[in-house]
Write a protein that holds these residues in place. Structure first.
Motif, PDB file in Angstrom:
ATOM      1  N   ALA A 170       0.827  -1.203   0.000  1.00  0.00           N
ATOM      2  CA  ALA A 170       0.000   0.000   0.000  1.00  0.00           C
ATOM      3  C   ALA A 170       0.863   1.255   0.000  1.00  0.00           C
ATOM      4  O   ALA A 170       0.561   2.242  -0.678  1.00  0.00           O
ATOM      5  N   ASP A 171       1.949   1.241   0.762  1.00  0.00           N
ATOM      6  CA  ASP A 171       2.865   2.384   0.773  1.00  0.00           C
ATOM      7  C   ASP A 171       3.479   2.614  -0.605  1.00  0.00           C
ATOM      8  O   ASP A 171       3.613   3.744  -1.064  1.00  0.00           O
ATOM      9  N   LEU A 172       3.877   1.520  -1.257  1.00  0.00           N
ATOM     10  CA  LEU A 172       4.504   1.630  -2.571  1.00  0.00           C
ATOM     11  C   LEU A 172       3.523   2.180  -3.602  1.00  0.00           C
ATOM     12  O   LEU A 172       3.885   3.041  -4.427  1.00  0.00           O
ATOM     13  N   VAL A 173       2.297   1.712  -3.570  1.00  0.00           N
ATOM     14  CA  VAL A 173       1.271   2.230  -4.473  1.00  0.00           C
ATOM     15  C   VAL A 173       1.027   3.710  -4.212  1.00  0.00           C
ATOM     16  O   VAL A 173       0.898   4.512  -5.151  1.00  0.00           O
ATOM     17  N   ALA A 174       0.985   4.100  -2.937  1.00  0.00           N
ATOM     18  CA  ALA A 174       0.773   5.505  -2.607  1.00  0.00           C
ATOM     19  C   ALA A 174       1.884   6.384  -3.166  1.00  0.00           C
ATOM     20  O   ALA A 174       1.637   7.474  -3.688  1.00  0.00           O
ATOM     21  N   LEU A 175       3.123   5.920  -3.068  1.00  0.00           N
ATOM     22  CA  LEU A 175       4.240   6.681  -3.622  1.00  0.00           C
ATOM     23  C   LEU A 175       4.083   6.876  -5.124  1.00  0.00           C
ATOM     24  O   LEU A 175       4.237   7.990  -5.640  1.00  0.00           O
ATOM     25  N   CYS A 176       3.771   5.810  -5.838  1.00  0.00           N
ATOM     26  CA  CYS A 176       3.702   5.887  -7.298  1.00  0.00           C
ATOM     27  C   CYS A 176       2.490   6.686  -7.770  1.00  0.00           C
ATOM     28  O   CYS A 176       2.529   7.283  -8.847  1.00  0.00           O
ATOM     29  N   GLN A 177       1.430   6.719  -6.981  1.00  0.00           N
ATOM     30  CA  GLN A 177       0.297   7.563  -7.324  1.00  0.00           C
ATOM     31  C   GLN A 177       0.574   9.025  -6.988  1.00  0.00           C
ATOM     32  O   GLN A 177      -0.023   9.927  -7.571  1.00  0.00           O
TER      33      GLN A 177
END
Length: 394
Positions: free
Chosen positions: A49-56
């Motif tokens: 979830a953290d990684l997705v948040a960064l890329c978004q």
């Protein structure tokens, strides 16, 4: 990461996804979670979830950035990220390259019908993207106002300057209008990248964005071509479909790609698995001036993905600190709202104006929109249906 893997393991895992991941960026993230969190257990749900948040949070193709970052983290090296990127991107890029070459083999009647059907696909797909993005990125009064201002700025200041101004003003407005409480972050992303290396990647991404427009007039058509696709990839906030207006301004307005070929390719891009940004491979192949063909496809694909990959590689070491800053989050909310306006302007011109000529066109495009949004039909089936309808009508 539970443990480290090999570059070959990363390549095999992402090649399977590159061959089967239909449905666009949101669907890709679902496939990634199922594959790497649930089944392979490469990382935990909070870390994902953290990684997705960064890329978004960053500009660029979110699903490709997540895949690249997963490759880096799993293999413990940049080579793992490159392997993940190539494996996930290559199938759709090759498919669209072949489509670009195949356009010239069709008869005039079949080609005009196919292009018209694919233009109708573009209407349906962009309408679906605009509807979903407006509900997510402009759900309240302040952000709806920013989106409307972005639409006005893009319409009045047509082209790259109008789009860039819209996003910049949206980010500035977000600092004032979109400040609020940010949810407390969870998890922690462990990455094998030092802050020095990360900062170097961020500086390189920004330096290219600034320097390429200055150097392009001195470097001939090849450098100008690279710059146009790099700039488009660097300014995509809020979703892959935002690349449509950016690329339209970059390659159609200068006359490198015709408007019918452009929209036909955008329709075809909905029918293949993998990232939507591989639309660039098609555009590079059908360009009117060199570099085109295979060379054009390679240059365009590399250029459009490069800024997003540099940004995520550079931001990974700093993400834990950056995501806690309310001002950064507010600016991104404003920029996200502005891109809704940018996409709305492109939906009208060139997508709507070049595709909808009569009531039957409107009926077919509306049917495609309903198939995608209400009946959840797979995008490739809508592409096949409307393309066949276009050929039949001609």
């Amino acid at each position: 990461m539970s443990d480290k893997g090999s570059v070959a393991e990363v390549f095999r895992a992402f090649l399977a996804l590159g061959l089967t991941s239909f449905g666009g960026p949101v669907a890709h993230l679902g496939y990634f979670r199922e594959t790497f969190v649930i089944r392979r257990r490469w990382l935990s749900d909070p870390d994902f979830a953290d990684l997705v948040a960064l890329c978004q949070f960053l500009p660029g193709p979110a699903s490709s950035q997540v895949g690249f970052a997963l490759g880096v983290m799993r293999a413990g090296s940049l080579a793992g990220g490159i392997a993940a990127f190539i494996a996930f991107t290559l199938p759709s890029a090759l498919a669209l390259l072949i489509c670009g070459f195949g356009m010239g083999a069709l008869t005039d009647d079949a080609l005009s019908g196919l292009i018209h059907g694919l233009k109708l696909v573009a209407v349906s797909v962009v309408a679906q993207a605009l509807w979903g993005m407006a509900r997510t990125l402009a759900p309240d009064g302040p952000r709806a106002g920013i989106a409307l201002a972005g639409l006005a700025a893009t319409t009045i200041g047509a082209g790259v300057m109008g789009q860039t101004l819209s996003i910049a003003v949206g980010a500035a407005a977000g600092l004032v209008l979109c400040r609020g409480e940010t949810p407390q972050p969870v998890g922690h992303i462990h990455v094998p990248i030092s802050r020095t290396v990360g900062a170097s990647a961020l500086i390189l991404a920004l330096a290219l964005l600034v320097a390429l427009p200055l150097l392009a007039p001195l470097g001939g058509h090849v450098l100008a071509f690279f710059e146009a696709f790099y700039r488009s990839g660097a300014l995509v906030f809020g979703g892959g479909h935002v690349v449509l207006p950016l690329l339209q301004a970059a390659v159609v307005e200068p006359g490198w790609v015709t408007a019918p070929d452009f929209l036909a390719g955008y329709g075809l891009a909905q029918a293949v698995p993998g990232p939507l940004f591989t639309f660039a491979a098609y555009l590079g192949a059908v360009a009117q001036l060199p570099p085109n063909g295979l060379a054009g496809a390679l240059i365009a694909t590399l250029a459009i993905f490069l800024p997003g990959l540099l940004l995520v590689y550079g931001a990974l070491p700093f993400w834990d600190a950056l995501r806690k800053r309310p001002l950064a989050q507010a600016a991104m909310r404003g920029a996200g709202a502005a891109v809704v306006g940018v996409l709305a302007a492109a939906f009208y011109d060139p997508v709507w104006t070049s595709a909808i000529g009569n009531g039957l066109d409107f009926l077919l495009a509306a049917a495609g929109f309903l198939l995608l949004t209400i009946w959840r039909a797979p995008p490739w089936s809508v592409v096949a249906l409307l393309a066949a309808a276009g050929v039949a009508l001609h």
